[in-house]
Enzyme design. Structure first.
Site: not given
Ligand code: 13P
Length: 249
Positions: A9, A11, A92, A164, A170, A213
């Site tokens: 992802n 983002k 999400h 998640e 993050g 993460s």
């Molecule tokens: P991170 O891997 O950066 O923690 O993000 C996870 C996420 O939100 C994937 O959709």
């Protein structure tokens, strides 16, 4: 046997030049897991041009709950299908918290994706406060239930679920493999307990990904758990080397 699936992802990251380098890096080496990347809308054409004919799939990070019409700024599922998307993330936690998406909206988005032949990756997860209050199962159960209610059992058999925990996104804080496994097992049990005759079978086949993460050094342990079928990767999906390492974990 469920094949492992690892979805990046991106983002709101990337540029034409950075994506070209990233995609070339990902394409260059084989991975044991099936791989996919979910890119910002403007880069779907680039993913299509670069990844068509490879084993790597691509998708979007959101989809409109509407099919067409006067909805400025929205992107409809048939449009994503035209750009060859296999997947679309729905629900999400960043969409739920910053854009006010409700469980009902998320369920409608999953339905729209399926109607256009896309696989919705339905994201669920609790906040830290909810976990500390002992509400994890209630929260993810409620988020899942809205989707189960909106879909036929055939449609439910075509989704990917992603757990998640919001507190792990993050933050560098991963759920332990035991914490994640417990929630994955709960989610699979919820699907299995549905009223349709095929519920148990659909549950047994449903890919349930973990996100939050995930890094090359913790992926193997997470993916070794019996109900964890791969990962939804944020930050580490922006480096080809890390993403491939996770795909091989
Ligand atoms: P991170 O891997 O950066 O923690 O993000 C996870 C996420 O939100 C994937 O959709």
């Amino acid at each position: 046997m469920r094949q492992k699936l690892v979805i990046g992802n991106w983002k709101m990251h990337g540029s034409l030049a950075a994506n070209a380098a990233l995609l070339d890096g990902i394409k260059a080496a084989p991975a044991r897991a099936r791989l996919a990347v979910c890119a910002p809308f403007p880069y779907l054409a680039q993913c299509q041009a670069t990844l068509a004919g490879t084993a790597i799939a691509w998708g979007a990070q959101d989809v409109s709950a509407e099919v067409r019409g006067a909805f400025t700024g929205e992107v409809a599922a048939p449009m994503l299908a035209e750009f060859g998307c296999a997947y679309v993330l729905v629900g999400h936690s960043e969409r739920r918290s910053y854009h006010g998406e409700t469980d009902a909206t998320v369920a409608t988005k999953a339905l729209r994706a399926l109607e256009s032949g896309l696989t919705p990756v339905v994201c669920v997860g609790e906040t830290l406060a909810q976990r500390e209050a002992g509400e994890t199962e209630a929260v993810v159960g409620r988020q899942l239930a809205a989707v189960v209610e909106a879909l036929s059992i055939d449609q439910l058999g075509k989704i990917v679920l992603a757990y998640e925990p919001v507190w792990a996104i993050g933050t560098g804080k991963t759920a332990t493999s035991e914490q994640a496994q417990a929630v994955h097992a709960y989610l699979r049990g919820q699907v299995a307990s549905g009223s349709a005759a095929a519920s148990a079978d659909v549950a047994a086949r449903m890919p349930i990904l973990y996100g939050g993460s995930v890094k090359p050094d913790n992926a193997a342990e997470l993916f070794s758990m019996s109900d964890i079928d791969g990962g939804l990767i944020g930050g580490a999906s922006l480096k080809a080397e890390d993403f491939l390492a996770i795909g091989n974990a």
